[in-house]
Design a protein around this motif. Structure first.
Motif, PDB file in Angstrom:
ATOM      1  N   VAL A 258       0.828  -1.206   0.000  1.00 30.71           N
ATOM      2  CA  VAL A 258       0.000   0.000   0.000  1.00 30.71           C
ATOM      3  C   VAL A 258       0.863   1.256   0.000  1.00 30.71           C
ATOM      4  O   VAL A 258       0.569   2.232  -0.690  1.00 30.71           O
ATOM      5  N   TRP A 259       1.958   1.218   0.780  1.00 29.18           N
ATOM      6  CA  TRP A 259       2.774   2.417   0.983  1.00 29.18           C
ATOM      7  C   TRP A 259       4.162   2.234   0.384  1.00 29.18           C
ATOM      8  O   TRP A 259       5.145   2.066   1.100  1.00 29.18           O
ATOM      9  N   SER A 260       4.249   2.255  -0.917  1.00 26.65           N
ATOM     10  CA  SER A 260       5.532   2.229  -1.608  1.00 26.65           C
ATOM     11  C   SER A 260       5.448   3.118  -2.843  1.00 26.65           C
ATOM     12  O   SER A 260       4.521   2.967  -3.658  1.00 26.65           O
ATOM     13  N   PRO A 261       6.384   4.037  -3.039  1.00 26.29           N
ATOM     14  CA  PRO A 261       6.307   4.940  -4.186  1.00 26.29           C
ATOM     15  C   PRO A 261       6.543   4.240  -5.524  1.00 26.29           C
ATOM     16  O   PRO A 261       6.245   4.802  -6.577  1.00 26.29           O
ATOM     17  N   ALA A 273      14.263   4.056  -4.485  1.00 19.53           N
ATOM     18  CA  ALA A 273      15.535   4.510  -3.924  1.00 19.53           C
ATOM     19  C   ALA A 273      16.623   4.583  -4.982  1.00 19.53           C
ATOM     20  O   ALA A 273      17.542   5.412  -4.882  1.00 19.53           O
ATOM     21  N   GLN A 274      16.560   3.746  -6.001  1.00 20.75           N
ATOM     22  CA  GLN A 274      17.574   3.749  -7.059  1.00 20.75           C
ATOM     23  C   GLN A 274      17.383   4.909  -8.024  1.00 20.75           C
ATOM     24  O   GLN A 274      18.347   5.459  -8.562  1.00 20.75           O
ATOM     25  N   ALA A 459      18.219   8.716   0.128  1.00 17.95           N
ATOM     26  CA  ALA A 459      18.429   7.334  -0.326  1.00 17.95           C
ATOM     27  C   ALA A 459      18.540   6.380   0.858  1.00 17.95           C
ATOM     28  O   ALA A 459      17.998   5.268   0.834  1.00 17.95           O
ATOM     29  N   ALA A 460      19.232   6.818   1.928  1.00 18.52           N
ATOM     30  CA  ALA A 460      19.346   5.977   3.122  1.00 18.52           C
ATOM     31  C   ALA A 460      17.975   5.760   3.753  1.00 18.52           C
ATOM     32  O   ALA A 460      17.650   4.649   4.209  1.00 18.52           O
ATOM     33  N   ALA A 461      17.162   6.813   3.785  1.00 22.41           N
ATOM     34  CA  ALA A 461      15.807   6.688   4.335  1.00 22.41           C
ATOM     35  C   ALA A 461      14.987   5.678   3.535  1.00 22.41           C
ATOM     36  O   ALA A 461      14.306   4.811   4.107  1.00 22.41           O
ATOM     37  N   MET A 462      15.072   5.754   2.222  1.00 19.78           N
ATOM     38  CA  MET A 462      14.255   4.890   1.382  1.00 19.78           C
ATOM     39  C   MET A 462      14.732   3.444   1.398  1.00 19.78           C
ATOM     40  O   MET A 462      13.975   2.538   1.021  1.00 19.78           O
ATOM     41  N   ARG A 463      15.965   3.226   1.841  1.00 22.13           N
ATOM     42  CA  ARG A 463      16.462   1.849   1.956  1.00 22.13           C
ATOM     43  C   ARG A 463      15.979   1.156   3.230  1.00 22.13           C
ATOM     44  O   ARG A 463      16.124  -0.057   3.366  1.00 22.13           O
ATOM     45  N   GLN A 464      15.420   1.916   4.167  1.00 20.85           N
ATOM     46  CA  GLN A 464      14.947   1.308   5.411  1.00 20.85           C
ATOM     47  C   GLN A 464      13.784   0.360   5.129  1.00 20.85           C
ATOM     48  O   GLN A 464      12.978   0.600   4.226  1.00 20.85           O
ATOM     49  N   HIS A 465      13.724  -0.699   5.896  1.00 14.85           N
ATOM     50  CA  HIS A 465      12.636  -1.660   5.718  1.00 14.85           C
ATOM     51  C   HIS A 465      12.008  -1.957   7.069  1.00 14.85           C
ATOM     52  O   HIS A 465      12.674  -2.455   7.980  1.00 14.85           O
ATOM     53  N   PHE A 466      10.747  -1.632   7.197  1.00 12.89           N
ATOM     54  CA  PHE A 466       9.983  -1.918   8.407  1.00 12.89           C
ATOM     55  C   PHE A 466       8.737  -2.721   8.024  1.00 12.89           C
ATOM     56  O   PHE A 466       7.605  -2.341   8.327  1.00 12.89           O
ATOM     57  N   GLY A 467       8.942  -3.823   7.338  1.00  8.39           N
ATOM     58  CA  GLY A 467       7.829  -4.649   6.894  1.00  8.39           C
ATOM     59  C   GLY A 467       7.189  -5.409   8.053  1.00  8.39           C
ATOM     60  O   GLY A 467       7.739  -5.522   9.154  1.00  8.39           O
ATOM     61  N   TRP A 468       6.025  -5.969   7.775  1.00  6.30           N
ATOM     62  CA  TRP A 468       5.280  -6.689   8.808  1.00  6.30           C
ATOM     63  C   TRP A 468       5.858  -8.073   9.079  1.00  6.30           C
ATOM     64  O   TRP A 468       5.461  -8.732  10.047  1.00  6.30           O
ATOM     65  N   ASP A 469       6.801  -8.532   8.255  1.00  7.74           N
ATOM     66  CA  ASP A 469       7.311  -9.886   8.446  1.00  7.74           C
ATOM     67  C   ASP A 469       7.990 -10.051   9.797  1.00  7.74           C
ATOM     68  O   ASP A 469       7.748 -11.036  10.513  1.00  7.74           O
TER      69      ASP A 469
END
Length: 485
Positions: A258-261, A273-274, A459-469
């Motif tokens: 839902v929340w990904s550009p 991010a790339q 770019a560092a911010a966009m590399r963060q991953h806070f997924g539900w897994d």
């Protein structure tokens, strides 16, 4: 394991805040790590209208004389698992949001409405659906707190062996009602006690969850520590310290579907991010949509929030002149406190083309604000987890946050050492004062003036991953621990 999730809200069908996002994303994440989740939600109009393939499970006896209620089972769009709906038209078929009328006034029978939700969860735990019986009942926030109390009563009568988990999403909202309403709750008389629902002469649905649950979770590690202190315990810190051995801080996740550009259909251009070049188009589109001057070199600050004092918005108003004087722009989406609504409306009138204000809840505009903003402001006085800063990281809108709760757990300040290590992801201030917020604002403008550095931090911010897994695995660990005990 069979897990029943109980919540008053459910994204995308019914949302007033982050609770709906969590309730909407967690079931699929639990299924992905091997659990067998189902949901129980009240039969609000948006839910009933979306339910398909429904069948009656069982009537639910009301603790009072008038009305009717029944459990239905069916399917809701976007959910792979069956959903139980508490069908009680006299309680839930109403205008407004889940808790109050169109004017924002809380319904006088909210104690009945959400007591019945807890009672319905207990009936499912007792096995009224012969095809599925939960081993774990996971209740979310005060609206579902009485599920833990009702199941404790069922266990004492040997009608259920289900274990309960209670998640605190925001301790400040406790579900407080006059003690005289206890007779409407359907609970044993002994449950109205200091070691029960009684809270300074009132009923507390939040306290019911905290006292009767077999395990307690909250939505970030820092908040789990903070609510055990008098400053943030809201009068319940003593109980939480007493139960610290079963209290777990599990950070909320982001539903990147839902929340990904890179895949968001609501925004003007997709990016990642790339290749973040599409963000400029999103910013220009947002400026046009909101009536801001279309200036690519003006840092755009965004707020998507309930307009309450808790969210730290008075700090934004106190620092707004400096934000404008330094060449920034501000767009605000939200509603709530009338004084804050009026203050932001006045700011927009005083600074046309520099400040824009939109009211209400507009999911599409929320996405466009996060995508188009350079900075997302979350200066909350306290914040259990916060999702807005996580959305900001995903979209490269650098969060400016107060170092508290989940904000402290997820945003790394732009200190010299973190800039050098490429670990900085935003702007963090520690003291809850306008001066501290102003210094963080100045750091944002300083970084903006060095666009190469800004691009690296983004770019560092966009590399963060806070997924539900990761969160789902932690919840399963809690469930496993209860079933093994």
């Amino acid at each position: 394991m069979r897990v029943l999730q109980v919540s008053a809200e459910l994204f995308p069908l019914l949302k007033t805040g982050g609770l709906a996002d969590v309730a909407g994303a967690l079931p699929a994440a639990l299924a992905a790590v091997g659990a067998q989740p189902r949901l129980l939600v009240p039969g609000f109009p948006a839910i009933r209208e979306s339910l398909s393939g429904e069948c009656a499970v069982a009537p639910v006896a009301l603790p009072w004389s008038e009305g009717r209620a029944a459990l239905l089972r069916g399917r809701l769009p976007g959910f792979a698992m069956p959903v139980y709906v508490l069908d009680a038209p006299g309680l839930f078929d109403r205008p407004g949001n889940p808790y109050g009328d169109a004017a924002g006034v809380a319904y006088v029978d909210n104690h009945r409405r959400f007591a019945l939700l807890g009672l319905a969860a207990a009936r499912l735990a007792e096995g009224v659906d012969g095809s599925w019986k939960p081993e774990i009942v996971h209740a979310h926030d005060w609206h579902a707190g009485l599920a833990c109390a009702h199941i404790a009563a069922s266990r004492s009568r040997r009608r259920s062996e289900a274990r309960t988990v209670f998640t605190v999403h925001n301790l400040a909202y406790q579900g407080l009602f006059p003690a005289g309403h206890f007779c409407d709750l359907g609970l044993p008389p002994q449950h109205y006690a200091v070691e029960g629902l009684e809270f300074y002469g009132q009923l507390s649905f939040m306290k019911a969850g905290l006292h009767f649950a077999d395990a307690i979770t909250t939505v970030s590690p820092s908040y789990a520590r903070e609510i055990q202190t008098p400053e943030q315990g809201c009068g319940l810190d003593g109980l939480l310290r007493h139960r610290a051995g079963v209290l777990h801080g599990i950070l909320n996740g982001v539903d990147y579907g839902v929340w990904s550009p890179s895949g968001d259909a609501a925004i003007a251009a997709r990016y990642d991010a790339q290749d973040a070049s599409g963000k400029a188009a999103c910013k220009a589109a947002l400026q046009r949509e909101c009536g801001l001057a279309e200036q690519p070199d003006a840092p755009l600050f965004g707020i998507v929030s309930r307009l309450t004092e808790q969210k730290g918005l008075p700090l934004v108003l106190e620092t707004l002149d400096e934000l404008i004087d330094r060449g920034g722009q501000l767009v605000v989406l939200g509603s709530g406190d009338a004084r804050l609504e009026a203050a932001f409306a006045d700011a927009a009138a005083r600074h046309p083309g520099r400040v824009a204000r939109r009211t209400g809840m507009d999911e599409g505009l929320a996405h466009r604000i996060v995508a188009g903003s350079d900075v997302v402001l979350v200066p909350s006085r306290f914040e259990p987890c916060g999702l807005t800063q996580l959305y900001g990281l995903s979209y490269g809108a650098l969060p400016l946050v107060h170092r508290v709760g989940g904000l402290a757990d997820t945003v790394v300040d732009c200190t010299l050492e973190d800039l050098a290590a490429d670990t900085a992801t935003g702007f963090v201030f520690s003291a809850f004062t306008a001066d501290a917020c102003r210094r963080a604002l100045r750091r944002a403008f300083a970084l903006w003036s060095r666009q190469d550095n800004w691009a690296r931090v983004r770019a560092a911010a966009m590399r963060q991953h806070f997924g539900w897994d990761a969160a789902a695995r932690r919840y399963v660990e809690v469930y496993d621990g209860l079933l093994a005990s």
